[in-house]
Design a protein around this motif. Structure first.
Motif, PDB file in Angstrom:
ATOM      1  N   GLY A  51       0.789  -1.225   0.000  1.00  8.47           N
ATOM      2  CA  GLY A  51       0.000   0.000   0.000  1.00  8.47           C
ATOM      3  C   GLY A  51       0.818   1.270   0.000  1.00  8.47           C
ATOM      4  N   ARG A  52       2.130   1.157  -0.154  1.00  8.56           N
ATOM      5  CA  ARG A  52       2.988   2.340  -0.133  1.00  8.56           C
ATOM      6  C   ARG A  52       2.841   3.129  -1.439  1.00  8.56           C
ATOM      7  NH1 ARG A  52       7.574   1.471  -0.962  1.00  8.56           N
ATOM      8  NH2 ARG A  52       7.581  -0.740  -1.492  1.00  8.56           N
ATOM      9  N   PRO A  53       2.820   4.466  -1.362  1.00 14.07           N
ATOM     10  CA  PRO A  53       2.761   5.262  -2.587  1.00 14.07           C
ATOM     11  C   PRO A  53       4.113   5.265  -3.304  1.00 14.07           C
ATOM     12  CG  PRO A  53       2.869   6.698  -0.662  1.00 14.07           C
ATOM     13  CD  PRO A  53       2.737   5.298  -0.145  1.00 14.07           C
ATOM     14  N   VAL A  54       4.065   5.084  -4.608  1.00 11.42           N
ATOM     15  CA  VAL A  54       5.264   5.099  -5.443  1.00 11.42           C
ATOM     16  C   VAL A  54       5.062   6.159  -6.524  1.00 11.42           C
ATOM     17  CG1 VAL A  54       6.699   3.769  -7.040  1.00 11.42           C
ATOM     18  CG2 VAL A  54       5.679   2.648  -5.035  1.00 11.42           C
ATOM     19  N   LEU A  55       6.031   7.065  -6.663  1.00  8.60           N
ATOM     20  CA  LEU A  55       5.890   8.148  -7.639  1.00  8.60           C
ATOM     21  C   LEU A  55       5.735   7.588  -9.049  1.00  8.60           C
ATOM     22  CD1 LEU A  55       5.934  11.225  -8.136  1.00  8.60           C
ATOM     23  CD2 LEU A  55       8.407  10.998  -8.532  1.00  8.60           C
ATOM     24  N   ALA A  56       4.640   7.996  -9.722  1.00  8.13           N
ATOM     25  CA  ALA A  56       4.382   7.551 -11.091  1.00  8.13           C
ATOM     26  C   ALA A  56       4.557   8.671 -12.093  1.00  8.13           C
ATOM     27  CB  ALA A  56       2.966   6.973 -11.197  1.00  8.13           C
ATOM     28  N   ASP A  57       4.292   9.902 -11.674  1.00  5.27           N
ATOM     29  CA  ASP A  57       4.454  11.038 -12.586  1.00  5.27           C
ATOM     30  C   ASP A  57       4.673  12.304 -11.762  1.00  5.27           C
ATOM     31  OD1 ASP A  57       4.393  11.987 -15.394  1.00  5.27           O
ATOM     32  OD2 ASP A  57       2.732  13.206 -14.675  1.00  5.27           O
ATOM     33  N   ALA A  58       5.795  12.976 -12.003  1.00 12.16           N
ATOM     34  CA  ALA A  58       6.129  14.190 -11.267  1.00 12.16           C
ATOM     35  C   ALA A  58       5.412  15.397 -11.866  1.00 12.16           C
ATOM     36  CB  ALA A  58       7.642  14.403 -11.288  1.00 12.16           C
ATOM     37  N   SER A  59       5.492  16.515 -11.185  1.00 12.87           N
ATOM     38  CA  SER A  59       4.822  17.728 -11.659  1.00 12.87           C
ATOM     39  C   SER A  59       5.373  18.214 -12.990  1.00 12.87           C
ATOM     40  CB  SER A  59       4.950  18.833 -10.604  1.00 12.87           C
ATOM     41  OG  SER A  59       4.313  18.452  -9.404  1.00 12.87           O
ATOM     42  N   ASP A  60       6.627  17.877 -13.284  1.00 10.00           N
ATOM     43  CA  ASP A  60       7.219  18.261 -14.564  1.00 10.00           C
ATOM     44  C   ASP A  60       7.297  17.075 -15.526  1.00 10.00           C
ATOM     45  OD1 ASP A  60       9.135  16.792 -13.264  1.00 10.00           O
ATOM     46  OD2 ASP A  60      10.767  18.226 -13.539  1.00 10.00           O
ATOM     47  N   GLY A  61       6.405  16.098 -15.328  1.00 12.13           N
ATOM     48  CA  GLY A  61       6.431  14.875 -16.121  1.00 12.13           C
ATOM     49  C   GLY A  61       5.517  14.910 -17.326  1.00 12.13           C
ATOM     50  N   ALA A  62       4.722  13.849 -17.500  1.00 13.87           N
ATOM     51  CA  ALA A  62       3.936  13.668 -18.720  1.00 13.87           C
ATOM     52  C   ALA A  62       2.866  14.732 -18.909  1.00 13.87           C
ATOM     53  CB  ALA A  62       3.294  12.282 -18.721  1.00 13.87           C
ATOM     54  N   TRP A  63       2.383  15.322 -17.821  1.00 11.34           N
ATOM     55  CA  TRP A  63       1.320  16.328 -17.928  1.00 11.34           C
ATOM     56  C   TRP A  63       1.869  17.758 -17.976  1.00 11.34           C
ATOM     57  CZ3 TRP A  63      -0.126  11.530 -16.959  1.00 11.34           C
ATOM     58  CH2 TRP A  63      -1.402  11.122 -17.376  1.00 11.34           C
ATOM     59  N   ALA A  64       3.165  17.892 -18.233  1.00 13.23           N
ATOM     60  CA  ALA A  64       3.773  19.217 -18.337  1.00 13.23           C
ATOM     61  C   ALA A  64       3.749  19.754 -19.762  1.00 13.23           C
ATOM     62  CB  ALA A  64       5.218  19.176 -17.828  1.00 13.23           C
ATOM     63  N   THR A  65       3.414  18.907 -20.720  1.00 17.74           N
ATOM     64  CA  THR A  65       3.370  19.315 -22.123  1.00 17.74           C
ATOM     65  C   THR A  65       2.097  18.772 -22.773  1.00 17.74           C
ATOM     66  OG1 THR A  65       4.652  17.342 -22.733  1.00 17.74           O
ATOM     67  CG2 THR A  65       5.877  19.404 -22.379  1.00 17.74           C
ATOM     68  N   PRO A  66       1.640  19.398 -23.855  1.00 14.29           N
ATOM     69  CA  PRO A  66       0.427  18.915 -24.523  1.00 14.29           C
ATOM     70  C   PRO A  66       0.624  17.499 -25.053  1.00 14.29           C
ATOM     71  CG  PRO A  66       0.977  21.140 -25.257  1.00 14.29           C
ATOM     72  CD  PRO A  66       2.157  20.643 -24.461  1.00 14.29           C
ATOM     73  N   PRO A  67      -0.369  16.638 -24.906  1.00 18.10           N
ATOM     74  CA  PRO A  67      -0.251  15.264 -25.399  1.00 18.10           C
ATOM     75  C   PRO A  67      -0.515  15.187 -26.894  1.00 18.10           C
ATOM     76  CG  PRO A  67      -2.405  15.576 -24.449  1.00 18.10           C
ATOM     77  CD  PRO A  67      -1.664  16.880 -24.241  1.00 18.10           C
ATOM     78  N   GLU A  68       0.064  14.193 -27.532  1.00 18.03           N
ATOM     79  CA  GLU A  68      -0.257  13.966 -28.933  1.00 18.03           C
ATOM     80  C   GLU A  68      -1.677  13.438 -29.059  1.00 18.03           C
ATOM     81  OE1 GLU A  68       1.612  11.864 -32.955  1.00 18.03           O
ATOM     82  OE2 GLU A  68       2.696  11.811 -31.052  1.00 18.03           O
ATOM     83  N   PHE A  69      -2.087  12.607 -28.099  1.00 17.68           N
ATOM     84  CA  PHE A  69      -3.455  12.107 -28.070  1.00 17.68           C
ATOM     85  C   PHE A  69      -4.163  12.678 -26.844  1.00 17.68           C
ATOM     86  CE2 PHE A  69      -6.954   9.354 -27.013  1.00 17.68           C
ATOM     87  CZ  PHE A  69      -7.471   8.962 -28.229  1.00 17.68           C
ATOM     88  N   PRO A  70      -5.067  13.648 -27.007  1.00 20.91           N
ATOM     89  CA  PRO A  70      -5.835  14.176 -25.877  1.00 20.91           C
ATOM     90  C   PRO A  70      -6.923  13.173 -25.492  1.00 20.91           C
ATOM     91  CG  PRO A  70      -6.056  15.593 -27.834  1.00 20.91           C
ATOM     92  CD  PRO A  70      -5.428  14.300 -28.266  1.00 20.91           C
ATOM     93  N   SER A  71      -6.750  12.500 -24.378  1.00 20.26           N
ATOM     94  CA  SER A  71      -7.634  11.397 -24.003  1.00 20.26           C
ATOM     95  C   SER A  71      -8.955  11.903 -23.438  1.00 20.26           C
ATOM     96  CB  SER A  71      -6.950  10.497 -22.974  1.00 20.26           C
ATOM     97  OG  SER A  71      -7.861   9.554 -22.461  1.00 20.26           O
ATOM     98  N   GLY A  72     -10.028  11.628 -24.163  1.00 18.00           N
ATOM     99  CA  GLY A  72     -11.354  11.957 -23.651  1.00 18.00           C
ATOM    100  C   GLY A  72     -11.779  11.075 -22.509  1.00 18.00           C
ATOM    101  N   ALA A  73     -11.080   9.966 -22.313  1.00 16.57           N
ATOM    102  CA  ALA A  73     -11.400   9.053 -21.220  1.00 16.57           C
ATOM    103  C   ALA A  73     -10.723   9.448 -19.924  1.00 16.57           C
ATOM    104  CB  ALA A  73     -10.997   7.628 -21.576  1.00 16.57           C
TER     105      ALA A  73
END
Length: 378
Positions: A234-256
């Motif tokens: 149950g320990r939290p493990v970093l999956a995405d930092a603040s400057d990670g995948a959501w720091a730039t526009p995605p090629e595929f904007p996921s409606g889901a």
């Protein structure tokens, strides 16, 4: 200390998440709480305007974009989606849900806009994650699972989807997730411009949702919380930092599941639904969006995801009251990144809870149940 703050701090102390932002609006009386920190054992206190990856709480917003095009007369609920997505004009269906991917039959009818809105397109996740027809969907088509996003264009995504057989005939079963990504591509094709552009123009800007988008711009990135998945024990493990995948526009904007947002922004969206659509949607579109469209058998078959709920357009609809938080007519959804947002039309209530810690499965967690119970009964 407010009761809402005390409830959240209890779950912080128990290790459910390092911090959270929650909001309950009861017919205009708003209670907001921000507790804990943005990271485990961190020194950065959680703030009420923190940005979170909404994950599947994106789905109602995407459905609203589809319905805006229905209101405009660009889309029609009974229209085949092949008019805008010709790649999907001739789908095939596996003979049984457990058949191999090459054991297929033709679809008995075209997939319609309403099939996609109600998550009955034939593509998506069911109770059996080992079904052969689901494996290419996971491997080649899934673009969002709470982690970094794949570099694939919307056109490439549709082409990949066209090569995957339907798990069920169109309209036959509720299947989770894929239909919402399909909605996003449908919006872009029908509107003739990218999903983020249309969404900003028709939904976000009119509602003042200035903090909502498919990435966190540089000026707001200091407010984007890190995202943690649940690790061993149950320990939290970093999956995405603040400057990670959501720091730039995605090629595929996921409606889901691609949006980032704040509690205040989703409150604006929820209030729009409670008001019958305002300047954004017609009352009829809101009625359809927040009504259950599943049969009793479809609800039972989808019970891995739906627990006392049916499904509207882009979100669940409570249909029984077996739990204290389950109020018939309550509409909204949860996100795998530890988020949830709902409206309760009968009482004019909006509830939002956002955390940086992902869920470990489709079952609703204890902290969600506690929050919902408080929100609808206090």
């Amino acid at each position: 200390m407010s009761t809402l703050t005390a409830l959240l701090e209890k779950h912080v102390a128990e290790g459910a998440f390092p911090g959270a932002v929650a909001l309950v609006d009861r017919a205009g009386e708003v209670e907001v709480a921000a507790v804990g920190s943005t990271e485990p054992a961190g020194s950065a206190p959680m703030r009420t305007d923190a940005l979170f990856r909404l994950s599947s709480v994106t789905k109602p917003v995407t459905a609203a974009a589809v319905l805006a095009l229905v209101d405009d007369g660009v889309l029609a609920l009974d229209a085949p989606i092949a008019r805008w997505l010709p790649e999907l004009a001739s789908p095939v269906v596996v003979r049984t849900p457990t058949s191999e991917v090459d054991d297929v039959v033709p679809a008995v009818r075209p997939i319609t806009v309403e099939d996609v809105l109600s998550s009955r397109s034939g593509w998506g996740m069911g109770a059996d994650f080992t079904a052969p027809a689901l494996q290419p969907l996971f491997a080649d088509v899934a673009v969002y699972n709470g982690g970094p996003r794949r570099a694939v264009s919307p056109d490439e995504w549709v082409a990949a989807l066209a090569g995957v057989p339907l798990l069920r005939q169109p309209g036959e079963a509720f299947l989770y997730n894929a239909a919402s990504d399909l909605q996003g591509v449908l919006v872009a094709r029908a509107a003739g411009r990218p999903l983020p552009e249309f969404l900003a123009e028709r939904i976000l800007a009119p509602l003042g949702m200035t903090d909502t988008g498919f990435f966190a711009p540089a000026a707001a990135r200091h407010r984007l919380t890190p995202y943690y998945r649940t690790g061993d024990g149950g320990r939290p493990v970093l999956a995405d930092a603040s400057d990670g995948a959501w720091a730039t526009p995605p090629e595929f904007p996921s409606g889901a599941g691609g949006l980032v947002s704040t509690a205040a922004d989703w409150l604006a969206f929820g209030r729009m639904l409670l008001a019958g659509g305002g300047t954004v949607l017609s009352p009829e579109s809101v009625r359809l969006m927040t009504a259950d469209h599943l049969t009793a058998d479809q609800r039972a078959e989808g019970s891995l995801f739906l627990q006392g709920q049916g499904w509207g357009y882009g979100g669940s609809v409570d249909v029984d009251s077996t739990e204290p938080w389950n109020v018939p007519g309550r509409y909204g959804w949860v996100g795998g990144t530890g988020t949830a947002a709902h409206i309760v039309p009968a009482t004019g209530t909006v509830t939002v809870i956002l955390t940086p810690c992902g869920l470990s499965g489709p079952a609703f967690t204890a902290w969600m149940r506690d929050f919902w119970t408080y929100a609808v009964t206090a």
